[in-house]
Design a protein around this motif. Structure first.
Motif, short mmCIF file in Angstrom:
data_model
loop_
_atom_site.label_atom_id
_atom_site.label_comp_id
_atom_site.label_asym_id
_atom_site.label_seq_id
_atom_site.Cartn_x
_atom_site.Cartn_y
_atom_site.Cartn_z
N SER A 1 0.83 -1.20 0.00
CA SER A 1 0.00 0.00 0.00
C SER A 1 0.87 1.26 0.00
CB SER A 1 -0.90 0.00 1.24
OG SER A 1 -1.70 1.17 1.26
N GLY A 2 0.63 2.14 -0.96
CA GLY A 2 1.38 3.39 -1.05
C GLY A 2 2.72 3.29 -1.72
N SER A 3 3.14 2.08 -2.14
CA SER A 3 4.46 1.90 -2.76
C SER A 3 4.40 2.18 -4.25
CB SER A 3 4.95 0.46 -2.53
OG SER A 3 6.15 0.23 -3.24
N ASP A 4 5.55 2.56 -4.81
CA ASP A 4 5.65 2.77 -6.25
C ASP A 4 6.45 1.66 -6.92
OD1 ASP A 4 8.16 3.29 -5.31
OD2 ASP A 4 8.40 5.22 -6.31
N ARG A 5 6.55 0.51 -6.23
CA ARG A 5 7.34 -0.59 -6.75
C ARG A 5 6.58 -1.91 -6.61
NH1 ARG A 5 12.10 1.46 -7.79
NH2 ARG A 5 13.06 -0.53 -8.30
N LEU A 6 6.96 -2.86 -7.45
CA LEU A 6 6.46 -4.22 -7.35
C LEU A 6 7.57 -5.11 -6.82
CD1 LEU A 6 4.33 -4.80 -10.57
CD2 LEU A 6 3.58 -5.20 -8.23
N ILE A 7 7.26 -5.96 -5.87
CA ILE A 7 8.24 -6.84 -5.24
C ILE A 7 7.96 -8.27 -5.67
CG2 ILE A 7 9.20 -7.65 -3.06
CD1 ILE A 7 8.17 -5.04 -1.80
N ASP A 8 8.97 -8.93 -6.18
CA ASP A 8 8.84 -10.31 -6.63
C ASP A 8 8.58 -11.23 -5.43
OD1 ASP A 8 9.02 -12.67 -8.08
OD2 ASP A 8 11.20 -12.77 -7.84
N LEU A 9 7.51 -12.04 -5.52
CA LEU A 9 7.19 -12.96 -4.43
C LEU A 9 7.44 -14.41 -4.79
CD1 LEU A 9 3.80 -11.51 -3.12
CD2 LEU A 9 6.09 -11.11 -2.21
N SER A 10 7.04 -14.80 -5.99
CA SER A 10 7.11 -16.22 -6.34
C SER A 10 7.16 -16.37 -7.85
CB SER A 10 5.90 -16.95 -5.77
OG SER A 10 5.95 -18.34 -6.05
N VAL A 11 7.91 -17.33 -8.32
CA VAL A 11 7.95 -17.66 -9.74
C VAL A 11 7.80 -19.16 -9.88
CG1 VAL A 11 9.39 -15.69 -10.38
CG2 VAL A 11 10.47 -17.85 -9.78
#
Length: 541
Positions: free
Chosen positions: A423-433
């Motif tokens: 929430s409120g972030s300007d980035r996407l964080i990799d969780l799972s592939v």
């Protein structure tokens, strides 16, 4: 008799002899014919031949040649000779190459981009050009540059026999017009060559890519089905590449892939194999007129060669061979299953199935029978039940992973990835592939170094994240595809991505399915993906 392309000159002005009078209409008609051929030609050879013949007639030359320059090697390569050729000269020489060193005026031609003239009647004619003219039975010559994309690509060279006045400025101007038409088709051919290289070559390893591999596989399969020789397939996965990327960085991972590519290329050169990088950490080799044992033997030699070079890079390999009645895709599936067995046994080894083992291929056909929409519908129904029962209390990531696995399998996607934007972030964080059942592609990670990427680089994704829900499809070949998205798709070696966003407790989750050329209809899964992603979000109380 070999002819040199470097000749001395009387100077930058006209020669001391009167120029032959050229017919203006003949000039114009010849150029028009060459221009028309340039527009319609399918090959460079067609234009070179017509241009050379037209210029030969109009110039009143005894012979005419078109050549290209290899400036780095300081060499000239003759492409075509027409007219009255000396003994030993060929119309299409296979290997007629000359050095700049003996004839320095080639370099002057490249530097100044102006025609040059020679005649045996000039007392200052240099020994080299004089010798060449005598050997060819000619008295004078003319050379003009052929420029392509601002660089001197080669030259058009004409020669006259004794008793005919030497060439002058008007002949040089006409031959320069012909050279301009030649440059147009050469430029077009170079552009097509670059496109072909991009389309069929992996830019990291220099090996053939998946598209090229599949094209060659289909050709070999068609040939084998017509009884013209069998073939075998070797698939290879790099062991532990994700760990290398995570621990040592993606540069180290790229170096490992380059090493595998070089090792495969060397090993295949000895046996006539065709190596390719299929995607991520997966490589493949096609062996024409070879059986299963040959593929197994090649895999063993590649693994051994890698072990001698480094202890940190190894392969798991699977081999399969053509068998009558088995489709090419099922031969790949059999080899891929063998790779899985090799990995399950610890890696650094080769596994194989006999050519007659069609049970695996039959299972694959049963798994993927029916239209994509039917498979997606069945998978969606089953998954919806699971989200309401077995996965009802599971964490959101586990529920999304279940969606990813089910739809990736149903749609025959190459891989999937899940990311979160707090929430409120300007980035996407990799969780799972992850990967689908075919295991064609596994190395998907949004952030090349940190496991993150900035939303501002991906406007479509950013809009969906800001809204808390949404669906998008990006195709690499779509001219409107966002540049950063296209760069990711090219890096991953896939053709399209289907993404859906859903939100929970203010956080946005992105699930992406990656399609390669074997994914039949990526767009058909969009609605199911969006609905199931929303269903995977915990119920907020």
């Amino acid at each position: 008799m070999a002819r040199s392309h470097s000749r001395s000159s009387l100077g930058s002005g006209a020669p001391a002899f009167p120029s032959a009078i050229l017919d203006a209409d003949l000039d114009r008609n010849a150029v028009i014919r060459v221009a028309a051929a340039t527009a319609a030609a399918n090959t460079v050879e067609e234009v070179l031949e017509l241009a050379a013949e037209e210029a030969l007639d109009v110039l009143g030359a005894a012979s005419l040649s078109i050549s290209s320059f290899a400036t780095d090697a300081r060499e000239v390569h003759t492409l075509i000779n027409v007219g009255d050729l000396a003994p030993g000269e060929e119309r299409y020489p296979a290997d007629e190459t000359y050095s700049f060193d003996e004839f320095p005026l080639v370099e002057r031609l490249i530097r100044d981009r102006e025609p040059y003239f020679n005649t045996l009647e000039d007392p200052d004619c240099l020994p080299g050009p004089a010798r060449v003219l005598r050997e060819l039975g000619k008295n004078s010559d003319l050379g003009v540059p052929i420029e392509v994309e601002g660089e001197v690509w080669g030259e058009a060279w004409a020669a006259r026999a004794s008793g005919v006045p030497p060439f002058g400025d008007r002949e040089a101007a006409f031959l320069s017009l012909i050279a301009e038409q030649v440059s147009i088709v050469v430029k077009r051919a170079l552009e097509l060559s670059r496109v072909a290289t991009l389309a069929y070559e992996d830019d990291l390893t220099g090996l053939a890519n998946r598209r090229s591999f599949r094209r060659d596989l289909d050709e070999l399969h068609d040939r084998a089905d017509r009884g013209l020789g069998g073939f075998s397939v070797l698939l290879c996965d790099v062991d532990g590449l994700k760990r290398v990327n995570d621990v040592d960085g993606h540069e180290a991972g790229d170096q490992a892939l380059e090493l595998v590519g070089r090792t495969l290329k060397t090993a295949c050169a000895r046996v006539g194999g065709r190596p390719a990088r299929l995607a991520g950490d997966e490589f493949g080799v096609l062996l024409a007129d070879a059986d299963l044992d040959a593929a197994v033997e090649l895999g063993g030699k590649v693994i051994e060669a890698l072990g001698e070079q480094t202890g940190s890079v190894s392969l798991s390999c699977g081999a399969a061979a053509h068998h009558p009645g088995v489709p090419a895709s099922d031969i790949l599936a059999t080899a891929d299953a063998a790779v899985y067995c090799a990995k399950q046994e610890g890696g650094r080894r080769v596994s194989s199935f006999p050519a007659e083992a069609t049970a695996l291929a039959d299972r694959r056909r049963r798994t993927f029978r029916g239209r994509p929409a039917d498979r997606v519908r069945a998978a969606s129904t089953e998954l919806a039940d699971a989200l309401d029962s077995d996965l009802a209390t599971a964490p959101v990531l586990e529920r999304l992973e279940a969606v990813a696995r089910a739809l990736s399998q149903a749609g025959d996607f190459a891989s999937w990835a899940i990311s979160r934007s707090p929430s409120g972030s300007d980035r996407l964080i990799d969780l799972s592939v992850g990967e689908n059942a075919s295991r064609r592609y596994v190395s998907v990670q949004p952030g090349p170094d940190t496991g993150e990427y900035a939303l501002e680089d991906f406007p479509t994704t950013a809009a969906a994240v800001a809204a808390g829900s949404g669906l998008f499809v990006n195709e690499r070949d779509d001219p409107e595809c966002e540049p950063a998205e296209r760069e990711l798709l090219e890096r991953y070696g896939v053709r399209a991505v289907v993404g859906a966003v859903a939100s929970s407790a203010g956080d946005a989750y992105l699930l992406e399915l990656y399609a390669d050329e074997f994914t039949p209809a990526p767009g058909e899964i969009g609605t199911a993906l969006r609905l199931l992603c929303r269903a995977a979000m915990p119920v907020e109380r």
